[in-house]
Scaffold this motif. Structure first.
Motif, mmCIF file in Angstrom:
data_model
loop_
_atom_site.group_PDB
_atom_site.id
_atom_site.type_symbol
_atom_site.label_atom_id
_atom_site.label_comp_id
_atom_site.label_asym_id
_atom_site.label_seq_id
_atom_site.Cartn_x
_atom_site.Cartn_y
_atom_site.Cartn_z
ATOM 1 N N ASN A 2 46.993 31.832 38.806
ATOM 2 C CA ASN A 2 48.164 32.566 39.324
ATOM 3 C C ASN A 2 47.991 33.299 40.640
ATOM 4 O O ASN A 2 48.959 33.808 41.195
ATOM 5 C CB ASN A 2 48.636 33.568 38.259
ATOM 6 N N VAL A 3 46.752 33.409 41.132
ATOM 7 C CA VAL A 3 46.534 34.164 42.361
ATOM 8 C C VAL A 3 45.835 33.278 43.396
ATOM 9 O O VAL A 3 44.645 32.978 43.284
ATOM 10 C CB VAL A 3 45.683 35.438 42.101
ATOM 11 N N ALA A 4 46.578 32.881 44.408
ATOM 12 C CA ALA A 4 46.019 31.962 45.406
ATOM 13 C C ALA A 4 44.782 32.567 46.082
ATOM 14 O O ALA A 4 43.807 31.861 46.374
ATOM 15 C CB ALA A 4 47.088 31.640 46.450
ATOM 16 N N TYR A 5 44.823 33.878 46.292
ATOM 17 C CA TYR A 5 43.722 34.574 46.966
ATOM 18 C C TYR A 5 42.409 34.366 46.201
ATOM 19 O O TYR A 5 41.365 34.069 46.767
ATOM 20 C CB TYR A 5 44.075 36.057 47.046
ATOM 21 N N TYR A 6 42.476 34.518 44.861
ATOM 22 C CA TYR A 6 41.282 34.325 44.023
ATOM 23 C C TYR A 6 40.843 32.868 44.006
ATOM 24 O O TYR A 6 39.663 32.561 44.071
ATOM 25 C CB TYR A 6 41.586 34.720 42.572
ATOM 26 N N ARG A 7 41.840 31.999 43.866
ATOM 27 C CA ARG A 7 41.505 30.575 43.774
ATOM 28 C C ARG A 7 40.706 30.180 45.003
ATOM 29 O O ARG A 7 39.677 29.530 44.924
ATOM 30 C CB ARG A 7 42.785 29.754 43.639
ATOM 31 N N GLN A 8 41.168 30.671 46.149
ATOM 32 C CA GLN A 8 40.478 30.337 47.387
ATOM 33 C C GLN A 8 39.058 30.922 47.410
ATOM 34 O O GLN A 8 38.098 30.239 47.759
ATOM 35 C CB GLN A 8 41.285 30.862 48.575
ATOM 36 N N LEU A 9 38.930 32.194 47.003
ATOM 37 C CA LEU A 9 37.596 32.824 46.957
ATOM 38 C C LEU A 9 36.652 32.032 46.063
ATOM 39 O O LEU A 9 35.486 31.830 46.388
ATOM 40 C CB LEU A 9 37.689 34.250 46.399
ATOM 41 N N ALA B 151 45.361 41.774 51.200
ATOM 42 C CA ALA B 151 46.330 41.136 50.306
ATOM 43 C C ALA B 151 47.568 42.013 50.084
ATOM 44 O O ALA B 151 48.488 41.615 49.381
ATOM 45 C CB ALA B 151 45.671 40.842 48.967
ATOM 46 N N TYR B 152 47.588 43.206 50.669
ATOM 47 C CA TYR B 152 48.700 44.151 50.492
ATOM 48 C C TYR B 152 50.017 43.528 50.928
ATOM 49 O O TYR B 152 50.034 42.870 51.949
ATOM 50 C CB TYR B 152 48.413 45.391 51.337
ATOM 51 N N PRO B 153 51.156 43.669 50.256
ATOM 52 C CA PRO B 153 51.216 44.325 48.959
ATOM 53 C C PRO B 153 51.107 43.382 47.753
ATOM 54 O O PRO B 153 50.649 43.794 46.706
ATOM 55 C CB PRO B 153 52.609 44.973 48.984
ATOM 56 N N TYR B 154 51.537 42.120 47.919
ATOM 57 C CA TYR B 154 51.670 41.303 46.701
ATOM 58 C C TYR B 154 50.562 40.269 46.488
ATOM 59 O O TYR B 154 50.569 39.548 45.495
ATOM 60 C CB TYR B 154 53.015 40.554 46.728
ATOM 61 N N GLY B 155 49.625 40.179 47.445
ATOM 62 C CA GLY B 155 48.664 39.064 47.445
ATOM 63 C C GLY B 155 47.797 38.913 46.213
ATOM 64 O O GLY B 155 47.290 37.835 45.946
ATOM 65 N N LEU B 156 47.592 39.987 45.444
ATOM 66 C CA LEU B 156 46.726 39.869 44.260
ATOM 67 C C LEU B 156 47.505 40.011 42.954
ATOM 68 O O LEU B 156 46.923 40.103 41.874
ATOM 69 C CB LEU B 156 45.609 40.925 44.315
ATOM 70 N N LEU B 157 48.803 40.007 43.076
ATOM 71 C CA LEU B 157 49.654 40.112 41.887
ATOM 72 C C LEU B 157 49.513 38.816 41.076
ATOM 73 O O LEU B 157 49.640 37.729 41.620
ATOM 74 C CB LEU B 157 51.098 40.307 42.356
#
Ligand code: ADP
Ligand code: ZN
Length: 431
Positions: free
Chosen positions: A34-41, A72-78
């Motif tokens: 659900n979190v693109a930021y994490y998937r990429q990391l 990621a502010y504000p929604y990037g890690l939601l």
């Protein structure tokens, strides 16, 4: 001995590890999906959720820092659609741009249960009157303890901060038994209570103080002035809020709510995981959050974890008091200085915790001054006596810090008081 959730607070090591593994695996899957930021990391490290099968695989995951949150502010890690979230809170911004965290109703329930554990550990029950003067609003202190107090069934006084006269009036008229605020505000209230001469009108028995670092000496000072037992509570907005860990009757370290937050200690320079008993930077992985789960979040707070058996019966790992934040460490003339060291020297020498550290740079050299308030008794001393006190304090500071500050004793009540987190350091260097 009372507990709020004994099945978790006193679980066996094996069952806690099994629960942590199960929740970790679930959380990693949740954020990966659900979190693109994490998937990429994770992809950058060649990781998929299949690589995380138990607690033993935790170290494989990348760290997350406050900068990631700012990026990621504000929604990037939601991790859920925004419509599933019911609350936003924000950090105090002690060290820069504020970051925000999101909560579902269940996230709030869990957070409040953690605070309820803290209140019960401090001797609270439904028969208590809990006076909350942490700030309410975006800051997590007020809402967290307020919710915890409701869960316990105590009568809750949602005072928020400020208006000292009203604080004292309600505290005495409504017989508050448990006080919740920052330790610096507690010290200020204690001072005002002494000034008004109303100590004998208090019904307080305990205080739950956190949100900033405080020393053992400051604890003793507040305890004797208010005639209470003072308990430490720790937390941070990113991970939920107050109640990530809390002190028990032993008053020797804070039990981490491990069923929700897995703590690790790392070397802040290398990222290497350090064994129990060694001081380093605290890292948390939240394993039951829905809206805003964080994996291996670097808190920048320094402490030690210990698993010695605690006489209170809780089996939750304990963290020591926070000795500093990696980002509140001052480097003055090349020497590392923590405000907590300065506070320890002051309290040992019988000064109140009202001080300010002023750092500047003049002609390429750091200047370093510590202004300390005298007690009213000291203030009536002769100039010679005051000078002698300054020299005495300077000698103890030099022994503790390894460098010499300028020590200036100032009049009682001349340093501004804070209703939330105290402002101890004024660093004017433009580096
Ligand atoms: P900010 O980082 O802007 O201060 P928060 O308001 O969320 O954000 O505060 C969390 C921070 O407050 C923690 O990371 C820690 O540095 C500090 N803190 C919270 N509780 C304690 C405590 N009991 N002892 C020492 N420091 C604490
Ligand atoms: Zn304990």
């Amino acid at each position: 001995m009372s507990y709020y959730q004994p099945e978790m607070e006193c679980a066996t090591r094996e069952s806690m590890r099994a629960l942590q593994s199960e929740r970790l695996v679930k959380t990693v899957g949740h954020v990966y999906r659900n979190v693109a930021y994490y998937r990429q990391l994770m992809e950058e490290r060649g990781l998929t959720p299949d690589d995380i099968r138990s607690l033993d695989d935790l170290h494989k995951l990348p760290f997350l820092t406050k900068n990631d949150l700012r990026e990621a502010y504000p929604y990037g890690l939601l991790a859920l659609p925004l419509e599933e979230a019911v609350r936003i809170q924000s950090t105090s911004g002690t060290t820069g741009k504020r970051v925000v965290a999101f909560y579902t109703q269940r996230d709030i329930d869990v957070w409040e249960e953690c605070c309820a554990r803290a209140i019960v550990a401090a001797g609270g029950s439904k028969r208590d009157v809990v006076h909350v003067c942490y700030g309410y609003g975006l800051f997590t202190g007020g809402p967290g303890l307020n919710g915890g107090s409701h869960k316990v069934g105590a009568l809750t006084l949602p005072m928020s901060s400020g208006n000292t006269e009203r604080q004292l009036q309600f505290m005495t008229d409504l017989s508050a038994t448990i006080l919740c605020c920052t330790p610096s505000y507690a010290a200020f209230l204690a001072e005002s209570i002494e000034q008004h001469g109303i100590q004998d009108q208090l019904s307080l028995k305990a205080g739950i103080f956190g949100a900033e670092a405080w020393s053992e000496e400051m604890r003793h000072d507040i305890e004797s002035k208010l005639n209470i037992k003072a308990y430490d509570i720790y937390g941070l907005t990113e991970v939920s809020g107050p109640g990530v860990s809390f002190e028990c009757s032993e008053q020797a370290g804070m039990h981490v709510n491990e069923d929700h937050f897995i703590p690790e200690i790392i070397d802040p320079d290398t990222g290497e995981v350090l064994p129990d008993g060694v001081q380093g930077e605290l890292v948390f992985t939240s394993i039951s959050k829905e809206a805003f789960p964080l994996l291996r979040y670097r808190t920048r707070d320094l402490c030690v974890l210990t698993r010695d058996k605690c006489a209170c019966g809780r089996t939750l790992v304990k963290m020591s008091r926070i000795t500093g934040r990696t980002d509140d460490m001052l480097i003055i003339r090349g020497v590392n200085v923590f405000p907590s060291q300065i506070e320890t020297v002051l309290m040992n020498a019988g000064y109140p915790a009202n001080y300010q550290i002023l750092v500047d740079r003049v002609h390429y050299t750091d200047t370093f001054e510590i202004q300390v308030e005298m007690t009213p008794e000291m203030f009536s001393d002769t100039v010679k006596e005051v000078e002698a006190r300054e020299i005495e304090l300077l000698t103890s500071m030099r022994a503790m810090l390894g460098i010499s500050p300028k020590v200036t004793l100032v009049a009682p009540r001349s340093i501004a008081r804070s209703e939330g987190k105290a402002v101890r350091v004024i660093d004017k260097r433009k580096i």
